[in-house]
Design a protein around this motif. Sequence first.
Motif, PDB file in Angstrom:
ATOM      1  N   UNK A  18       0.862  -1.192   0.000  1.00 36.59           N
ATOM      2  CA  UNK A  18       0.000   0.000   0.000  1.00 36.59           C
ATOM      3  C   UNK A  18       0.896   1.238   0.000  1.00 36.59           C
ATOM      4  N   UNK A  19       0.654   2.148  -0.957  1.00 44.46           N
ATOM      5  CA  UNK A  19       1.515   3.321  -1.121  1.00 44.46           C
ATOM      6  C   UNK A  19       0.671   4.591  -1.213  1.00 44.46           C
ATOM      7  N   UNK A  20       1.088   5.627  -0.512  1.00 44.50           N
ATOM      8  CA  UNK A  20       0.398   6.916  -0.560  1.00 44.50           C
ATOM      9  C   UNK A  20       0.809   7.693  -1.809  1.00 44.50           C
ATOM     10  N   UNK A  21      -0.130   8.466  -2.344  1.00 37.66           N
ATOM     11  CA  UNK A  21       0.165   9.328  -3.487  1.00 37.66           C
ATOM     12  C   UNK A  21       1.170  10.415  -3.118  1.00 37.66           C
ATOM     13  N   UNK A  22       1.383  10.620  -1.817  1.00 35.67           N
ATOM     14  CA  UNK A  22       2.292  11.666  -1.370  1.00 35.67           C
ATOM     15  C   UNK A  22       3.759  11.239  -1.413  1.00 35.67           C
ATOM     16  N   UNK A  23       4.026   9.936  -1.535  1.00 31.15           N
ATOM     17  CA  UNK A  23       5.430   9.505  -1.584  1.00 31.15           C
ATOM     18  C   UNK A  23       5.821   8.913  -2.939  1.00 31.15           C
ATOM     19  N   UNK A  24       4.848   8.673  -3.823  1.00 28.98           N
ATOM     20  CA  UNK A  24       5.128   8.115  -5.153  1.00 28.98           C
ATOM     21  C   UNK A  24       4.206   8.782  -6.171  1.00 28.98           C
ATOM     22  N   UNK A  25       4.738   9.059  -7.336  1.00 27.19           N
ATOM     23  CA  UNK A  25       3.917   9.568  -8.441  1.00 27.19           C
ATOM     24  C   UNK A  25       3.152   8.389  -9.038  1.00 27.19           C
ATOM     25  N   UNK A  26       1.894   8.254  -8.636  1.00 30.82           N
ATOM     26  CA  UNK A  26       1.118   7.071  -9.046  1.00 30.82           C
ATOM     27  C   UNK A  26       0.601   7.189 -10.483  1.00 30.82           C
ATOM     28  N   UNK A  27       0.804   8.330 -11.142  1.00 30.66           N
ATOM     29  CA  UNK A  27       0.362   8.480 -12.528  1.00 30.66           C
ATOM     30  C   UNK A  27       1.355   7.832 -13.501  1.00 30.66           C
ATOM     31  N   UNK A  28       2.531   7.488 -13.002  1.00 31.31           N
ATOM     32  CA  UNK A  28       3.562   6.887 -13.847  1.00 31.31           C
ATOM     33  C   UNK A  28       3.599   5.381 -13.643  1.00 31.31           C
ATOM     34  N   UNK A  29       3.629   4.628 -14.745  1.00 35.12           N
ATOM     35  CA  UNK A  29       3.731   3.169 -14.648  1.00 35.12           C
ATOM     36  C   UNK A  29       5.120   2.780 -14.151  1.00 35.12           C
ATOM     37  N   UNK A  30       5.153   1.875 -13.189  1.00 32.84           N
ATOM     38  CA  UNK A  30       6.420   1.418 -12.620  1.00 32.84           C
ATOM     39  C   UNK A  30       6.633  -0.079 -12.831  1.00 32.84           C
ATOM     40  N   UNK A  31       5.775  -0.701 -13.627  1.00 29.54           N
ATOM     41  CA  UNK A  31       5.880  -2.143 -13.826  1.00 29.54           C
ATOM     42  C   UNK A  31       7.271  -2.512 -14.351  1.00 29.54           C
ATOM     43  N   UNK A  32       7.877  -3.487 -13.697  1.00 30.76           N
ATOM     44  CA  UNK A  32       9.201  -3.954 -14.109  1.00 30.76           C
ATOM     45  C   UNK A  32      10.346  -3.230 -13.437  1.00 30.76           C
TER      46      UNK A  32
END
Length: 213
Positions: A57-71
């Motif tokens: 579980x990750x907050x939008x405040x510590x990661x840019x969730x609009x960017x795909x990070x798969x892989x």
Amino acid sequence: QKKDDKDTMKNGNNQVTLTGRIATEFIFSHKSCGECFFKTELLVKRFSNFVDRIPVMISEQIVDITKSRIGEFAEIYGEFHSHNLREENHTRLELYVFARKVKFAEVNDSKTDYTNRILLEGTICKPTVYRKTPLKKEITDLLLAVNRSFGKSDYIPCICWGSTARYAADLKVGTRVMVWGRIQSREYKKRIEENETQKRIAYEVSISTLEEA
């Protein structure tokens, strides 16, 4: 490493360090106090090359969730939390790593160390269950209640083996213990109806060291 982990207990009784590959897109989970939280899954290899699939579980405040990070390779520091998830006429225990800090890097698997480490201090809240596998391996299952802020607790299923299992089997409800180990996932089939099963994933802490706190 055990000594280093003991030193970090000053900052809490529930500490997780994971490194692995992001497996899924960020999926909205819930909103709390104006802050949005998203779920993803991290793939973490064991020495045996088996891959544990661990929810995070990750907050939008510590990661840019609009960017795909798969892989991408991620280092995640946080806590192992539980939540009672309502499903139709019953509830089930949902487990996930609550991320406090995340670092991303694009690296080659062959040059990367996978880390899966957890430290918990909590109270045994159900009678322990000792058993043997068909191959005579000794196992003890225990459920730990780990205190969290604001009067909450996380309920973490744990499993230990061999001599540690024999020791844990004699521990009583209410005993406070400290455990070191790793988070592991395992698939199982749940019977839905007489001729229907559903594949699910269970999570637990595989204990390497246990001692009374």
